[in-house]
Design a protein around this motif. Structure first.
Motif, PDB file in Angstrom:
ATOM      1  N   LEU A   1      -3.631  77.136  73.501  1.00 55.79           N
ATOM      2  CA  LEU A   1      -2.542  78.050  73.849  1.00 55.79           C
ATOM      3  C   LEU A   1      -2.690  79.390  73.142  1.00 55.79           C
ATOM      4  O   LEU A   1      -3.551  79.570  72.282  1.00 55.79           O
ATOM      5  N   ASP A   2      -1.814  80.316  73.477  1.00 53.01           N
ATOM      6  CA  ASP A   2      -1.808  81.651  72.876  1.00 53.01           C
ATOM      7  C   ASP A   2      -1.731  81.575  71.359  1.00 53.01           C
ATOM      8  O   ASP A   2      -1.009  80.750  70.792  1.00 53.01           O
ATOM      9  N   ASP A   3      -2.436  82.495  70.729  1.00 50.43           N
ATOM     10  CA  ASP A   3      -2.467  82.563  69.274  1.00 50.43           C
ATOM     11  C   ASP A   3      -1.077  82.725  68.672  1.00 50.43           C
ATOM     12  O   ASP A   3      -0.743  82.087  67.679  1.00 50.43           O
ATOM     13  N   GLY A   4      -0.237  83.556  69.259  1.00 51.20           N
ATOM     14  CA  GLY A   4       1.110  83.765  68.720  1.00 51.20           C
ATOM     15  C   GLY A   4       1.937  82.502  68.754  1.00 51.20           C
ATOM     16  O   GLY A   4       2.635  82.179  67.784  1.00 51.20           O
ATOM     17  N   VAL A   5       1.877  81.766  69.845  1.00 49.33           N
ATOM     18  CA  VAL A   5       2.603  80.499  69.953  1.00 49.33           C
ATOM     19  C   VAL A   5       2.079  79.514  68.921  1.00 49.33           C
ATOM     20  O   VAL A   5       2.848  78.877  68.202  1.00 49.33           O
ATOM     21  N   LEU A   6       0.766  79.387  68.844  1.00 45.20           N
ATOM     22  CA  LEU A   6       0.156  78.468  67.874  1.00 45.20           C
ATOM     23  C   LEU A   6       0.593  78.763  66.442  1.00 45.20           C
ATOM     24  O   LEU A   6       0.948  77.859  65.685  1.00 45.20           O
ATOM     25  N   ARG A   7       0.523  80.025  66.083  1.00 47.87           N
ATOM     26  CA  ARG A   7       0.849  80.402  64.703  1.00 47.87           C
ATOM     27  C   ARG A   7       2.326  80.205  64.403  1.00 47.87           C
ATOM     28  O   ARG A   7       2.684  79.848  63.276  1.00 47.87           O
ATOM     29  N   LEU A   8       3.186  80.413  65.390  1.00 49.45           N
ATOM     30  CA  LEU A   8       4.611  80.132  65.182  1.00 49.45           C
ATOM     31  C   LEU A   8       4.856  78.634  65.029  1.00 49.45           C
ATOM     32  O   LEU A   8       5.599  78.210  64.144  1.00 49.45           O
TER      33      LEU A   8
ATOM     34  N   GLY B   1      -0.220  69.105  49.833  1.00 45.93           N
ATOM     35  CA  GLY B   1      -1.613  69.420  49.516  1.00 45.93           C
ATOM     36  C   GLY B   1      -2.386  69.978  50.696  1.00 45.93           C
ATOM     37  O   GLY B   1      -3.620  69.889  50.733  1.00 45.93           O
ATOM     38  N   LEU B   2      -1.686  70.564  51.654  1.00 48.06           N
ATOM     39  CA  LEU B   2      -2.311  71.078  52.877  1.00 48.06           C
ATOM     40  C   LEU B   2      -2.131  72.587  53.053  1.00 48.06           C
ATOM     41  O   LEU B   2      -2.420  73.127  54.121  1.00 48.06           O
ATOM     42  N   ARG B   3      -1.665  73.278  52.029  1.00 50.70           N
ATOM     43  CA  ARG B   3      -1.369  74.713  52.179  1.00 50.70           C
ATOM     44  C   ARG B   3      -2.600  75.518  52.600  1.00 50.70           C
ATOM     45  O   ARG B   3      -2.537  76.312  53.543  1.00 50.70           O
ATOM     46  N   ALA B   4      -3.720  75.340  51.905  1.00 50.72           N
ATOM     47  CA  ALA B   4      -4.924  76.117  52.231  1.00 50.72           C
ATOM     48  C   ALA B   4      -5.393  75.797  53.647  1.00 50.72           C
ATOM     49  O   ALA B   4      -5.777  76.701  54.400  1.00 50.72           O
ATOM     50  N   GLU B   5      -5.340  74.533  54.014  1.00 52.85           N
ATOM     51  CA  GLU B   5      -5.756  74.112  55.355  1.00 52.85           C
ATOM     52  C   GLU B   5      -4.899  74.791  56.430  1.00 52.85           C
ATOM     53  O   GLU B   5      -5.414  75.353  57.393  1.00 52.85           O
ATOM     54  N   LEU B   6      -3.582  74.763  56.255  1.00 49.55           N
ATOM     55  CA  LEU B   6      -2.683  75.386  57.220  1.00 49.55           C
ATOM     56  C   LEU B   6      -2.892  76.899  57.259  1.00 49.55           C
ATOM     57  O   LEU B   6      -3.033  77.485  58.337  1.00 49.55           O
ATOM     58  N   ALA B   7      -2.925  77.530  56.101  1.00 49.21           N
ATOM     59  CA  ALA B   7      -3.071  78.987  56.040  1.00 49.21           C
ATOM     60  C   ALA B   7      -4.408  79.462  56.613  1.00 49.21           C
ATOM     61  O   ALA B   7      -4.469  80.508  57.261  1.00 49.21           O
ATOM     62  N   ASP B   8      -5.468  78.706  56.378  1.00 51.74           N
ATOM     63  CA  ASP B   8      -6.783  79.085  56.898  1.00 51.74           C
ATOM     64  C   ASP B   8      -6.870  78.918  58.413  1.00 51.74           C
ATOM     65  O   ASP B   8      -7.412  79.771  59.110  1.00 51.74           O
ATOM     66  N   GLU B   9      -6.360  77.804  58.919  1.00 49.56           N
ATOM     67  CA  GLU B   9      -6.451  77.535  60.356  1.00 49.56           C
ATOM     68  C   GLU B   9      -5.464  78.354  61.179  1.00 49.56           C
ATOM     69  O   GLU B   9      -5.783  78.780  62.293  1.00 49.56           O
ATOM     70  N   PHE B  10      -4.268  78.549  60.642  1.00 53.08           N
ATOM     71  CA  PHE B  10      -3.192  79.194  61.394  1.00 53.08           C
ATOM     72  C   PHE B  10      -2.439  80.175  60.495  1.00 53.08           C
ATOM     73  O   PHE B  10      -1.367  79.856  59.979  1.00 53.08           O
ATOM     74  N   PRO B  11      -2.989  81.364  60.308  1.00 52.55           N
ATOM     75  CA  PRO B  11      -2.312  82.354  59.459  1.00 52.55           C
ATOM     76  C   PRO B  11      -0.917  82.690  59.996  1.00 52.55           C
ATOM     77  O   PRO B  11      -0.671  82.640  61.205  1.00 52.55           O
ATOM     78  N   LEU B  12      -0.035  83.006  59.083  1.00 54.84           N
ATOM     79  CA  LEU B  12       1.328  83.377  59.439  1.00 54.84           C
ATOM     80  C   LEU B  12       1.317  84.559  60.408  1.00 54.84           C
ATOM     81  O   LEU B  12       0.560  85.517  60.224  1.00 54.84           O
ATOM     82  N   LEU B  13       2.120  84.482  61.433  1.00 55.85           N
ATOM     83  CA  LEU B  13       2.226  85.538  62.429  1.00 55.85           C
ATOM     84  C   LEU B  13       2.821  86.790  61.793  1.00 55.85           C
ATOM     85  O   LEU B  13       3.797  86.714  61.050  1.00 55.85           O
ATOM     86  N   ASP B  14       2.226  87.926  62.088  1.00 61.13           N
ATOM     87  CA  ASP B  14       2.688  89.195  61.533  1.00 61.13           C
ATOM     88  C   ASP B  14       3.738  89.821  62.452  1.00 61.13           C
ATOM     89  O   ASP B  14       3.547  90.904  62.999  1.00 61.13           O
ATOM     90  N   ASP B  15       4.816  89.085  62.653  1.00 60.61           N
ATOM     91  CA  ASP B  15       5.943  89.565  63.442  1.00 60.61           C
ATOM     92  C   ASP B  15       7.201  88.954  62.829  1.00 60.61           C
ATOM     93  O   ASP B  15       7.669  87.894  63.263  1.00 60.61           O
ATOM     94  N   PRO B  16       7.739  89.606  61.795  1.00 53.13           N
ATOM     95  CA  PRO B  16       8.863  89.018  61.054  1.00 53.13           C
ATOM     96  C   PRO B  16      10.061  88.636  61.921  1.00 53.13           C
ATOM     97  O   PRO B  16      10.709  87.625  61.653  1.00 53.13           O
TER      98      PRO B  16
END
Length: 184
Positions: free
Chosen positions: A79-86, A101-116
């Motif tokens: 799916l769209d990157d924005g949907v995935l990241r949300l 213990g999954l913070r790095a895994e989540l942040a690396d695979e799906f960075p926080l969307l830059d739309d506050p």
């Protein structure tokens, strides 16, 4: 672009029979997203799709790590990157990922969307919707989650840490809605 209609089909197939209460919550979150459409403008379709899909990681065939934001996003990779990241980062998931213990895994695979605004809008929708799909306050929702999981559980520790951020997000959405003359 991932349409809300496609998102509903996916979520319903995964949640409606196996997790009917989770499906009711999902429908309530999506309904809230629809009410916020005028506030988020061009992001409305992305918000509604993410709202409908935010909990698909709970679906039994999709559980891998046991952390539903990550499991759901991995299932939805096409799916769209924005949907995935949300979906991956909804409702301050990075804080829960840290507890697991999954913070790095989540942040690396799906960075926080830059739309506050979209990030806050999904927090608002999720954290003002009961498990049965009704409306509530973020304070009542946090209390309900604590009661359901227990204060010393992974989820309990996460929700206590996230509560100030959750309430701040909800407050920002309410303020923006008030400024726009939108009744929530």
């Amino acid at each position: 672009m991932t349409t809300a209609g496609h998102a509903y089909e996916l979520a319903e197939a995964l949640l409606s029979e196996s997790l009917p209460r989770r499906w009711a919550h999902t429908q309530g979150v999506a309904s809230c997203a629809g009410r916020l459409a005028p506030l988020v403008g061009k992001g409305a379709e992305t918000l509604e799709a993410a709202a409908v899909l935010h909990d698909v990681g709970y679906a039994p065939p999709r559980v891998d790590t046991g952390f539903h934001p990550l499991d759901g996003a991995r299932h939805l990779r096409t799916l769209d990157d924005g949907v995935l990241r949300l979906v991956a980062n909804h409702s301050f998931a990075l804080l829960e990922a840290e507890e697991r213990g999954l913070r790095a895994e989540l942040a690396d695979e799906f960075p926080l969307l830059d739309d506050p605004l979209l990030v806050d809008a999904l927090v608002y929708c999720d954290m003002t919707t009961t498990p049965d799909g009704g409306r509530t306050t973020s304070e009542e929702r946090v209390s309900e989650i604590l009661g359901r999981y227990g204060a010393d559980s992974v989820v309990g520790r996460f929700i206590r840490r996230a509560a100030p951020e959750i309430h701040a997000s909800v407050g920002r959405v309410r303020s923006a809605a008030d400024e726009a003359g939108l009744a929530l």
